[in-house]
Design an enzyme around this catalytic site. Sequence first.
Site, short mmCIF file in Angstrom:
data_model
loop_
_atom_site.label_atom_id
_atom_site.label_comp_id
_atom_site.label_asym_id
_atom_site.label_seq_id
_atom_site.Cartn_x
_atom_site.Cartn_y
_atom_site.Cartn_z
N CYS A 116 29.25 -21.79 -44.27
CA CYS A 116 28.01 -21.27 -44.79
C CYS A 116 27.97 -20.15 -45.87
CB CYS A 116 27.08 -20.67 -43.64
SG CYS A 116 26.87 -22.07 -42.38
N HIS A 282 21.06 -17.36 -46.65
CA HIS A 282 21.46 -18.72 -46.27
C HIS A 282 20.58 -19.00 -45.11
CE1 HIS A 282 23.66 -21.33 -43.95
NE2 HIS A 282 23.95 -20.90 -43.18
N ASN A 312 19.88 -26.38 -41.45
CA ASN A 312 20.95 -25.55 -41.97
C ASN A 312 21.92 -26.49 -42.77
OD1 ASN A 312 23.42 -24.18 -42.42
ND2 ASN A 312 23.26 -22.91 -40.48
N1 COA Z 1 17.21 -28.58 -26.65
C1 COA Z 1 16.97 -27.86 -25.68
N2 COA Z 1 17.41 -27.11 -25.00
C2 COA Z 1 18.67 -26.75 -25.38
C3 COA Z 1 19.07 -27.10 -26.82
C4 COA Z 1 18.15 -28.14 -27.55
N3 COA Z 1 18.37 -28.39 -28.51
N4 COA Z 1 20.28 -26.32 -27.13
C5 COA Z 1 20.76 -25.71 -26.06
N5 COA Z 1 19.54 -26.00 -25.01
C6 COA Z 1 19.62 -25.45 -23.81
C7 COA Z 1 20.89 -24.73 -23.42
O1 COA Z 1 21.54 -25.87 -22.77
C8 COA Z 1 20.82 -23.72 -22.24
O2 COA Z 1 20.18 -24.17 -21.09
P1 COA Z 1 20.70 -23.70 -19.66
O3 COA Z 1 20.00 -22.16 -19.67
O4 COA Z 1 19.93 -24.52 -18.69
O5 COA Z 1 21.97 -23.54 -19.52
C9 COA Z 1 19.55 -23.10 -22.85
O6 COA Z 1 19.00 -23.80 -23.87
C10 COA Z 1 19.63 -21.85 -23.67
O7 COA Z 1 20.97 -22.14 -24.43
P2 COA Z 1 21.75 -21.03 -25.47
O8 COA Z 1 22.77 -21.63 -26.35
O9 COA Z 1 21.84 -19.75 -24.81
O10 COA Z 1 20.56 -20.57 -26.40
P3 COA Z 1 20.25 -19.41 -27.36
O11 COA Z 1 19.02 -18.88 -27.04
O12 COA Z 1 21.57 -18.58 -27.59
O13 COA Z 1 19.67 -20.45 -28.85
C11 COA Z 1 20.94 -20.98 -30.80
C12 COA Z 1 20.97 -21.22 -29.33
C13 COA Z 1 22.09 -21.96 -31.36
C14 COA Z 1 19.55 -21.45 -31.21
C15 COA Z 1 21.12 -19.45 -31.03
O14 COA Z 1 22.19 -19.01 -30.39
C16 COA Z 1 21.28 -19.20 -32.53
O15 COA Z 1 20.46 -19.45 -33.33
N6 COA Z 1 22.62 -18.64 -32.93
C17 COA Z 1 22.93 -18.68 -34.18
C18 COA Z 1 23.51 -19.86 -34.81
C19 COA Z 1 23.46 -20.05 -36.20
O16 COA Z 1 22.79 -19.62 -37.03
N7 COA Z 1 24.62 -20.95 -36.77
C20 COA Z 1 24.84 -21.11 -38.08
C21 COA Z 1 25.63 -19.84 -38.38
S1 COA Z 1 25.67 -19.96 -40.29
#
Ligand code: COA
Length: 355
Positions: A116, A282, A312
């Site tokens: 990224c 980004h 993204n």
């Molecule tokens: N749809 C529905 N549910 C989903 C899902 C989706 N696409 N993806 C994950 N879940 C569920 C998980 O399985 C989990 O369920 P559980 O509690 O029953 O186990 C729940 O949602 C929470 O998952 P979690 O991974 O803890 O969510 P989060 O609040 O951390 O959000 C992201 C996930 C990826 C959106 C968040 O962590 C994020 O934005 N991180 C930064 C990522 C990023 O910017 N990456 C690029 C960097 S360049």
Amino acid sequence: MTKAKIAGVGFHVPENIITNDDLTQYMDTNDAWIQERTGIKERRWVTRGKDTTATLAAKASRIAIERAGIEAKEIDFIVFATLSADYYFPGAGVILQRELGIADTEIGAIDIKNQCTGFIYALSVASQYIETGMYKNVLVVGAEVQSMALDLSTRGRGIAVIFGDGAGAVVLQPTEEKGKGILTTKLHADGRYAEKLIMPVPGSHGGYHNDALETPSDWNFSDEKWGNSFVNEHMLKNAMVFPYMDGQHVFKMAVTKFPEVTKEALDAVHLKVSDIDLFIPHQANLRISQFVAKRLGIPLEKVVNNIQKYGNTTAASIPIALAEAWEAGRVKEGDLVCMTAFGSGFTWGSALVRW
Ligand code: COA
């Protein structure tokens, strides 16, 4: 002193729109979850066999080249940022050179693999060639086809809903105009977190689990029966050919490093946050961009957000956002444009440009 200016910008995204609802046919997810956590409404995916990373890049590049007022054969170097090249090797830069019909010029082409942050690294590298006088027209591209590397089952939903395909390009040229052009670039990396956002296969690492690095426990391919190749059947079955992300770890680091490196770049050229006319983060996640803008004290009308439409797009996200903002008349002569990124590696960086 000679600086590098951005003489032309362009972007191209595939026509094929995939909405959040479309994703529900592959995995257990829903529009509300995706929008609430990421801000994404839809993304673009290439049509297999029609486009590749290099063909998307060529379409964006032709626009940037025309806007720079030159012909493709006048480009004297290519810097291509991508994590999703057409082939494992050779790199995407040489394929782009061929796509543009300028292979007979035999100009050099390098690939930058900094995920990224790739475009910021690419811009920094390219600007050095201009400042030293080595090249006059450098094509700098960020392009990705990530839709082919996503686990579209429910197992991969945490990542698959975030990423999209697209390309953005700029042409750098020298300028002697005082105070204009790329004023500074600041680049960073911290390899201790390499496995926090990773696609482990194909690679010479071989997919071994490592307690010290906290790699996922199901990465265990030490059994010799799987052979000595980059990719084997066991890796395919265990999703190692797909990206893995510790989302919360990425989020926490990103919201710290985005403001830190933005301030570092401003300090280096004795400017303040309030001097920024346009902030192009980004497009990792709308929540990250909003959080960072708030922490820096940048009003939201100065922040470019298009993740809602494209997801993204990794190395392509900043040049796409820049070109789209330019087309909308949001980038004006004399403006201070700040581009900042954070991503896998971890890597992060910032570039300040006086338009
Ligand atoms: N749809 C529905 N549910 C989903 C899902 C989706 N696409 N993806 C994950 N879940 C569920 C998980 O399985 C989990 O369920 P559980 O509690 O029953 O186990 C729940 O949602 C929470 O998952 P979690 O991974 O803890 O969510 P989060 O609040 O951390 O959000 C992201 C996930 C990826 C959106 C968040 O962590 C994020 O934005 N991180 C930064 C990522 C990023 O910017 N990456 C690029 C960097 S360049």
